[in-house]
Design a protein around this motif. Structure first.
Motif, PDB file in Angstrom:
ATOM      1  N   GLU A  43      60.282  40.241  43.915  1.00  0.00           N
ATOM      2  CA  GLU A  43      60.433  38.965  43.201  1.00  0.00           C
ATOM      3  C   GLU A  43      59.194  38.065  43.323  1.00  0.00           C
ATOM      4  N   ARG A  44      58.662  38.025  44.522  1.00  0.00           N
ATOM      5  CA  ARG A  44      57.526  37.122  44.751  1.00  0.00           C
ATOM      6  C   ARG A  44      56.329  37.490  43.864  1.00  0.00           C
ATOM      7  N   GLU A  57      52.965  36.821  38.921  1.00  0.00           N
ATOM      8  CA  GLU A  57      52.484  37.307  37.618  1.00  0.00           C
ATOM      9  C   GLU A  57      52.912  36.348  36.505  1.00  0.00           C
ATOM     10  N   CYS A  58      54.123  35.826  36.663  1.00  0.00           N
ATOM     11  CA  CYS A  58      54.643  34.882  35.652  1.00  0.00           C
ATOM     12  C   CYS A  58      53.800  33.606  35.627  1.00  0.00           C
ATOM     13  N   VAL A  59      53.343  33.211  36.799  1.00  0.00           N
ATOM     14  CA  VAL A  59      52.496  32.002  36.872  1.00  0.00           C
ATOM     15  C   VAL A  59      51.236  32.211  36.025  1.00  0.00           C
ATOM     16  N   HIS A  60      50.736  33.454  36.040  1.00  0.00           N
ATOM     17  CA  HIS A  60      49.542  33.768  35.248  1.00  0.00           C
ATOM     18  C   HIS A  60      49.863  34.075  33.785  1.00  0.00           C
ATOM     19  N   GLY A  97      54.617  27.275  37.717  1.00  0.00           N
ATOM     20  CA  GLY A  97      53.472  26.983  38.589  1.00  0.00           C
ATOM     21  C   GLY A  97      53.829  25.994  39.687  1.00  0.00           C
ATOM     22  N   GLN A  98      54.835  25.174  39.430  1.00  0.00           N
ATOM     23  CA  GLN A  98      55.241  24.168  40.423  1.00  0.00           C
ATOM     24  C   GLN A  98      56.175  24.750  41.492  1.00  0.00           C
ATOM     25  N   PHE A  99      56.670  25.967  41.236  1.00  0.00           N
ATOM     26  CA  PHE A  99      57.629  26.562  42.175  1.00  0.00           C
ATOM     27  C   PHE A  99      56.900  27.140  43.389  1.00  0.00           C
ATOM     28  N   SER A 100      57.459  26.841  44.560  1.00  0.00           N
ATOM     29  CA  SER A 100      56.870  27.462  45.759  1.00  0.00           C
ATOM     30  C   SER A 100      57.920  28.376  46.393  1.00  0.00           C
ATOM     31  N   GLY A 160      61.286  32.204  50.360  1.00  0.00           N
ATOM     32  CA  GLY A 160      62.187  33.270  50.802  1.00  0.00           C
ATOM     33  C   GLY A 160      63.160  33.694  49.727  1.00  0.00           C
ATOM     34  N   GLU A 161      63.940  34.683  50.085  1.00  0.00           N
ATOM     35  CA  GLU A 161      64.876  35.271  49.123  1.00  0.00           C
ATOM     36  C   GLU A 161      65.928  34.245  48.692  1.00  0.00           C
ATOM     37  N   GLY A 162      66.185  34.236  47.464  1.00  0.00           N
ATOM     38  CA  GLY A 162      67.203  33.321  46.933  1.00  0.00           C
ATOM     39  C   GLY A 162      66.647  31.970  46.500  1.00  0.00           C
ATOM     40  N   SER A 163      65.411  31.686  46.911  1.00  0.00           N
ATOM     41  CA  SER A 163      64.863  30.363  46.555  1.00  0.00           C
ATOM     42  C   SER A 163      64.588  30.261  45.055  1.00  0.00           C
ATOM     43  N   PHE A 164      64.129  31.373  44.469  1.00  0.00           N
ATOM     44  CA  PHE A 164      63.870  31.337  43.036  1.00  0.00           C
ATOM     45  C   PHE A 164      65.176  31.224  42.256  1.00  0.00           C
ATOM     46  N   ASN A 165      66.157  31.981  42.713  1.00  0.00           N
ATOM     47  CA  ASN A 165      67.468  31.950  42.057  1.00  0.00           C
ATOM     48  C   ASN A 165      68.003  30.512  42.030  1.00  0.00           C
TER      49      ASN A 165
END
Lengths: 209, 181
Positions: free
Chosen positions: B7-8, B13-16, B63-66, B69-74
């Motif tokens: 995921e990370r 890649e999505c940021v780019h 780009g603002q997302f940091s 750990g797992e689940g943070s993006f979700n």
């Protein structure tokens, strides 16, 4: 209790047992997202081109303007002469004076008829039969002299056109040896010479004094 | 270039702006996020549109997302999607939540029956709630928001949130009894 429900719901929805979107729906939705992701860039490019073109056009027009500008004519400046207004005369305060009441005396069938307009101020006026005081509230106070003089010819009350007047009770002033009667006129008195019984009785009262 | 699976890396890649990475991320989360949308918006097609808007917002601000750990993006994505749903509901005429103050007493929703129901059945029950109640219910039970936070999100008083939640639970309990009791 709420926490238990939260747990149940979390378990159910974290890994849902069904799929809400089919594969084709997912693909369609992705294409939509992809299109929208790409479109702003294009829009920016066209916007940039449009701005660049318009700026270029403006610069071109300005350049042409510089090249073909004729020699400047001497500029004429019109200076408007200042308008001097005459000084305004000082405004004098003139207090308004009320117009005096107009008393009209007419001959009618051998009798003299007096008509009085609406009277608002106290004023002494001459009548053919002597002097009467025109008081406030449209009241006329007739003096004893008036009565004696009037009695020789025609009654005072008759002269004062009582068709359009209210007659107040006669009041005797013993000290001054005068008899007062008050006659209240209507606003628009209609002139006439006829006497009613009431008028006669008042006239009689006046005679006796 | 090989597409990263974790995921990370996918997020990096999505940021780019990598389209394939974006697609993979979408495929990974679209079903779960569709459930989120569908919980708030009962019209399926509208829920799909809101989902698209949510993913668009996600990619534009990724780009603002940091990564924490797992689940943070979700959780981050879910917040975006929920906000998108609330924004959509706010656009509808009339207030999202009617401001009424009532004393709130605890209503018990039958957990045993709820536990036996499928996600689809629970979703159907939630769809039967009026939009205002539904929003409060979702924010409280699914997004685990506190009453103060819900009040702030919906721009109403805390008492109103309490009242709406109480009524939502009451309605849900009634429906459970009617349909599955």
């Amino acid at each position: 209790m709420d926490n238990d429900i939260k747990k149940i719901l979390k378990d159910k929805f974290e890994h849902p047992d069904i799929e809400l979107m089919s594969a084709s729906e997912q693909a369609d939705n992705w294409h939509q997202i992809e299109r929208k992701l790409s479109s702003p860039k294009k829009r920016i490019i066209w916007w940039q081109i449009a701005v660049a073109a318009s700026v270029g056009l403006l610069i071109g027009i300005a350049g042409m303007g510089v090249l073909y500008t004729p020699s400047p004519k001497p500029s004429v400046t019109y200076i408007k002469a200042p308008v001097q207004l005459p000084p305004k005369p000082p405004v004098e305060y003139v207090p308004a004076t009320p117009a005096p009441p107009v008393i009209v005396v007419k001959e009618n069938n051998g009798h003299r008829v007096i008509s009085l307009p609406t009277i608002t101020t106290t004023k002494t006026c001459d009548t053919p039969s002597g002097k009467g005081n025109v008081a406030e509230n449209n009241k006329v106070i007739v003096s004893r002299d008036t009565v004696s003089l009037a009695s020789k010819d025609v009654p005072v009350v008759h002269l004062l056109d009582l068709n359009n007047a209210d007659i107040m009770p006669v009041v005797r002033d013993y000290k001054r040896e005068r008899v007062h009667t008050t006659i209240t006129f209507f606003q628009n008195p209609v002139q006439g010479t006829g006497r009613s019984d009431e008028q006669s009785s008042i006239a009689q009262g006046l005679y006796k004094k | 270039m090989a597409i990263p699976i974790d995921e990370r890396s996918l997020i990096d890649e999505c940021v780019h702006g990598d389209r394939r990475a974006q697609k993979m991320l979408y495929e990974r989360y679209c079903n779960e996020m569709m459930f989120v949308c569908y919980r708030y918006i009962s019209e399926r097609e509208t829920a799909k549109e809101v989902l698209s808007e949510g993913f668009l917002n996600c990619y534009r601000s990724i780009g603002q997302f940091s990564y924490q750990g797992e689940g943070s993006f979700n959780a981050w994505l879910k917040r975006i999607v929920v906000n998108q749903c609330l924004m959509h509901l706010r656009k509808k005429p009339g207030p999202l939540v009617v401001d009424i103050s009532e004393s709130a007493s605890d209503i018990a929703v039958d957990e045993n029956i709820l536990g036996r129901l499928s996600a689809k059945e629970i979703l159907d029950l939630i769809h039967r709630l009026p939009p205002g109640y539904r929003s409060v219910f979702n924010l409280y039970f699914f997004e685990d928001k506190k009453l103060v936070e819900i009040a702030s999100l919906l721009e109403v008083s805390e008492n109103t949130v309490k009242s709406q939640l109480r009524k939502a639970k009451l309605l849900l309990q009634k429906q459970i009894k009617e349909l599955y009791g």
